[in-house]
Design an enzyme around this catalytic site. Structure first.
Site, PDB file in Angstrom:
ATOM      1  N   LYS A 301     -69.927   5.924  21.319  1.00  0.00           N
ATOM      2  CA  LYS A 301     -69.014   6.113  20.270  1.00  0.00           C
ATOM      3  C   LYS A 301     -69.024   4.855  19.084  1.00  0.00           C
ATOM      4  O   LYS A 301     -68.906   3.653  19.376  1.00  0.00           O
ATOM      5  CB  LYS A 301     -67.391   6.007  20.794  1.00  0.00           C
ATOM      6  CG  LYS A 301     -66.326   6.076  19.763  1.00  0.00           C
ATOM      7  CD  LYS A 301     -65.041   6.131  20.499  1.00  0.00           C
ATOM      8  CE  LYS A 301     -63.782   6.116  19.438  1.00  0.00           C
ATOM      9  NZ  LYS A 301     -62.564   5.917  20.172  1.00  0.00           N
ATOM     10  N   ASP A 306     -60.543   2.230  13.499  1.00  0.00           N
ATOM     11  CA  ASP A 306     -59.705   3.484  13.929  1.00  0.00           C
ATOM     12  C   ASP A 306     -58.181   3.229  13.683  1.00  0.00           C
ATOM     13  O   ASP A 306     -57.545   2.454  14.602  1.00  0.00           O
ATOM     14  CB  ASP A 306     -59.723   3.543  15.492  1.00  0.00           C
ATOM     15  CG  ASP A 306     -58.639   4.833  16.223  1.00  0.00           C
ATOM     16  OD1 ASP A 306     -58.576   5.422  15.228  1.00  0.00           O
ATOM     17  OD2 ASP A 306     -58.821   5.100  17.334  1.00  0.00           O
ATOM     18  N   LYS A 313     -51.631   4.329  13.982  1.00  0.00           N
ATOM     19  CA  LYS A 313     -51.224   3.410  15.130  1.00  0.00           C
ATOM     20  C   LYS A 313     -50.323   2.380  14.655  1.00  0.00           C
ATOM     21  O   LYS A 313     -50.356   2.255  13.401  1.00  0.00           O
ATOM     22  CB  LYS A 313     -52.548   2.682  15.432  1.00  0.00           C
ATOM     23  CG  LYS A 313     -53.615   3.534  16.115  1.00  0.00           C
ATOM     24  CD  LYS A 313     -54.692   2.623  16.539  1.00  0.00           C
ATOM     25  CE  LYS A 313     -55.697   3.442  17.376  1.00  0.00           C
ATOM     26  NZ  LYS A 313     -55.408   3.782  18.618  1.00  0.00           N
ATOM     27  N   ASP A 324     -63.998  -0.496  17.841  1.00  0.00           N
ATOM     28  CA  ASP A 324     -63.943   0.896  18.341  1.00  0.00           C
ATOM     29  C   ASP A 324     -65.374   1.745  18.322  1.00  0.00           C
ATOM     30  O   ASP A 324     -65.559   2.688  18.739  1.00  0.00           O
ATOM     31  CB  ASP A 324     -62.858   1.809  17.694  1.00  0.00           C
ATOM     32  CG  ASP A 324     -62.270   3.099  18.535  1.00  0.00           C
ATOM     33  OD1 ASP A 324     -62.421   2.809  19.874  1.00  0.00           O
ATOM     34  OD2 ASP A 324     -61.804   3.993  17.907  1.00  0.00           O
ATOM     35  N   ASP A 383     -55.177  10.688  16.577  1.00  0.00           N
ATOM     36  CA  ASP A 383     -55.775   9.366  17.125  1.00  0.00           C
ATOM     37  C   ASP A 383     -56.495   9.630  18.221  1.00  0.00           C
ATOM     38  O   ASP A 383     -57.220   8.641  18.712  1.00  0.00           O
ATOM     39  CB  ASP A 383     -54.564   8.446  17.354  1.00  0.00           C
ATOM     40  CG  ASP A 383     -54.890   6.929  17.670  1.00  0.00           C
ATOM     41  OD1 ASP A 383     -56.152   6.691  17.168  1.00  0.00           O
ATOM     42  OD2 ASP A 383     -54.158   6.209  18.048  1.00  0.00           O
ATOM     43  N   GLU A 385     -59.537  10.739  18.282  1.00  0.00           N
ATOM     44  CA  GLU A 385     -60.632  11.121  17.368  1.00  0.00           C
ATOM     45  C   GLU A 385     -61.970  10.894  17.975  1.00  0.00           C
ATOM     46  O   GLU A 385     -62.849  11.629  17.788  1.00  0.00           O
ATOM     47  CB  GLU A 385     -60.526  10.415  16.117  1.00  0.00           C
ATOM     48  CG  GLU A 385     -61.142   9.047  16.024  1.00  0.00           C
ATOM     49  CD  GLU A 385     -60.619   8.036  17.111  1.00  0.00           C
ATOM     50  OE1 GLU A 385     -59.179   8.280  17.375  1.00  0.00           O
ATOM     51  OE2 GLU A 385     -61.082   7.085  17.592  1.00  0.00           O
ATOM     52  N   ARG A 387     -63.066  11.648  21.189  1.00  0.00           N
ATOM     53  CA  ARG A 387     -63.827  12.867  21.847  1.00  0.00           C
ATOM     54  C   ARG A 387     -64.378  13.908  20.571  1.00  0.00           C
ATOM     55  O   ARG A 387     -65.158  14.815  20.906  1.00  0.00           O
ATOM     56  CB  ARG A 387     -62.788  13.463  22.665  1.00  0.00           C
ATOM     57  CG  ARG A 387     -61.529  14.115  21.945  1.00  0.00           C
ATOM     58  CD  ARG A 387     -60.246  13.981  23.034  1.00  0.00           C
ATOM     59  NE  ARG A 387     -59.751  12.749  23.398  1.00  0.00           N
ATOM     60  CZ  ARG A 387     -58.710  12.498  24.052  1.00  0.00           C
ATOM     61  NH1 ARG A 387     -58.080  13.616  24.864  1.00  0.00           N
ATOM     62  NH2 ARG A 387     -58.097  11.360  24.460  1.00  0.00           N
TER      63      ARG A 387
END
Ligand code: BES
Ligand code: MN
Ligand code: ZN
Length: 538
Positions: A301, A306, A313, A324, A383, A385, A387
């Site tokens: 990833k 993020d 968030k 991230d 959030d 995101e 996946r």
């Protein structure tokens, strides 16, 4: 269209020009006696059992004691030193050999595995730093003092890794470190490894070279992790991949938004459209195996920042979400290491990279998007995101490379941190053998992971009234439902997933780490590929 391959790195980073390059310690194997070798600091180990008298003292410690007229024994007798892992004794040395010595407590000899040597080598480097010294010789106790199963070359490699990882620091964005309070200690530049009493040194140089490859890859991963969102953008990661390809003879391919449209990567693109920064799908191929052999695939990833998207968030701690992209950083680092090791195996590394921000085009809760595999996804929470970008990368690599096995790693769920804390990643997958291989590789590499069950019963939590899947399965077992989501996109390919949300970065410092990005799971991935390569060779 692929972007212009010329120097993407500098074009995209005008305001932040690296000032202080990261360290690259020169690590060598010392075949001759450490007492004849002039160096700033000689580091020796003493285990608890040796202090308690159940094991005799190591030959090099006896030599140190002799040169110091019994001062080591005196420290033991007066109770200043019991061989515990955090203890340390500092001495000056007379003569032309090492200028100083540090005796490090080795802890329990029954636990003297590779990871302990890595930590102790890290302590040797920290001991040097605290005295502003820049050269270290680290002496590994004779094999009879290490745990069964730790071969000499493994011991040398682990210790050398500890030196090289500990000597790294991220200083490239500090313009004038001297002005920012106390000047930081100079980085340790010279590292030597010596096996106590051992003169059959033919395996030393190879093990040190292997460690050098691991260190180079893992320190690259840490550099990338540390670089903030305005530096390490998706295109920046692509530029790093192009450079790796040029340096190590890898095949590189970068997909931008146009190619993603052609591929139908609606899930990945939906995340990226909430930001001004274009997404990239970064593909690096290392071809060390035979032509007809299917590759192993590593997917990471690469979410370079993020913010959560519309499901934004909280502000507190949000700066950590520059990390991230840790999975992507580890995949790029591992590809560098694998190429340097010249392993006889084919590996393809894939890093889907995007930001997750919020603008007028961003995903909204309730939106339905179509993934590359054709499955539609209802976005309950923007959030979740990771996946969404991973599912299109997984289906892409399965279709385009027909890998023998796929391993992905991702800072995927906060839930994983609740389950396992900071001492192990979660591992789950569709293939029990693969999961066990990864668990064992993590143990050997000192980057542990622990299995979570991907039972069918959990799959229900992803059912959507409007689409084929929801992107979240509620609070219970959040890491497992995230894993289940990914499993929907790998068809029959043996696949496993590492959730590294709790282990990729943090403040929990091992002696060879610093607070921040840890480069986790670079060593685990490399060790797994190495075990696969050895297996197919035999
Ligand atoms: N990148 C985060 C996961 C994360 C959390 C990594 C903490 C490192 C530390 C991921 O994209 C995320 O936001 N996950 C959500 C999923 C939820 C909305 C289902 C989470 O875990 O809260
Ligand atoms: Mn998120
Ligand atoms: Zn994320």
């Amino acid at each position: 269209m692929n972007p212009d391959p010329v120097d993407p790195y500098l074009i995209l980073v005008p305001p932040l020009t690296p000032q202080h390059p990261a360290s690259s310690m020169r690590i060598r194997y010392l075949a001759s006696s450490p007492w004849d070798h002039r160096v700033d600091l000689l580091a020796l180990l003493v285990f608890q059992q040796e202090v308690e008298g159940s094991d005799g003292l190591d030959a090099e410690i006896m030599e140190l004691d002799r040169r110091l007229d019994g001062l080591v024994r005196r420290a033991v007798e007066e109770g200043d030193f019991r061989g515990r892992e955090e203890e340390r004794l500092d001495f000056f040395l007379p003569g032309d050999g090492p200028r100083r010595a540090v005796v490090l407590g080795g802890g329990d000899a029954d636990e003297a595995d590779g990871e302990l040597l890595r930590r102790l080598a890290g302590r040797a480097v920290r001991a040097a730093e605290s005295r502003r010294l820049t050269g270290v010789t680290f002496v590994i106790p004779g094999p009879e003092r290490l745990t069964d199963g730790l071969t000499e070359d493994r011991a040398v490699q682990a210790a050398a890794e500890g030196l090289g990882l500990a000597a790294w620091d991220f200083r490239e964005l500090k313009a004038t470190p001297e002005d920012l309070g106390a000047a930081p200690p100079p980085l340790v530049e010279e590292g030597w490894i010596h096996l106590s009493g051992d003169q059959s040194t033919d395996l030393g140089p190879d093990a040190v070279a292997a460690a050098g490859a691991v260190v180079a890859g893992q320190n690259l991963a840490r550099d990338l992790q540390w670089r903030p969102g305005n530096v390490a953008t998706p295109e920046h990661l692509a530029g790093v991949a192009r450079q790796l390809a040029a340096d190590h003879g890898l095949v590189v391919r970068i997909l931008g938004p146009a190619e993603m449209e052609e591929e139908g990567m609606g899930a990945l693109l939906s995340v990226a459209k909430g930001s001004d920064e274009e997404p990239r799908l970064i593909v690096l191929e290392y071809r060390g195996g035979s032509e007809d052999e299917a590759p192993l695939a590593l997917v990471g990833k690469g979410l370079t920042f993020d913010a959560g998207g519309i499901s934004i968030k909280p502000a507190k701690g949000m700066e950590d979400m520059k990390y991230d992209m840790s999975g992507g950083a580890a995949v790029l680092g591992a590809m560098k290491t694998l190429a340097m090791l010249e392993l006889p195996v084919n590996v393809v590394g894939v890093v889907p990279s995007s930001e997750n921000l919020l603008n007028g085009s961003a995903n909204k809760p309730g939106d339905v998007v179509r993934s590359r595999a054709g499955k539609t996804v209802e976005i309950i929470n923007t959030d979740a995101e990771g996946r969404l970008i991973l599912c299109d990368a997984l289906s892409w690599v399965v279709d385009h490379h027909s890998p023998r096995a796929v391993v992905d790693c991702a800072t995927l769920t906060g839930s994983c941190v609740i389950a396992l804390g900071h001492h192990a990643a979660a591992v789950m997958g569709t293939d029990e053998t693969l999961v066990e291989e990864l668990r064992a590789a993590g143990d050997r590499a000192g980057e542990r992971c622990w299995p979570l069950p991907l039972w069918k019963a959990y799959r229900k939590q992803l059912e959507s009234p409007v689409a084929d899947l929801k992107n979240v399965g509620g609070r219970p077992a959040g890491s497992i439902t995230a894993g289940w989501f990914l499993a929907e996109f790998v068809e029959d390919t043996p696949w496993a997933h590492l959730d590294i949300a709790g282990t990729a970065y943090g403040t929990e410092e091992l002696p060879y780490q610093r607070k921040g990005g840890f480069g986790f799971p670079t060593r685990l991935l490399v060790e797994w590929v190495r075990s696969r390569a050895e297996r197919s060779a035999s």
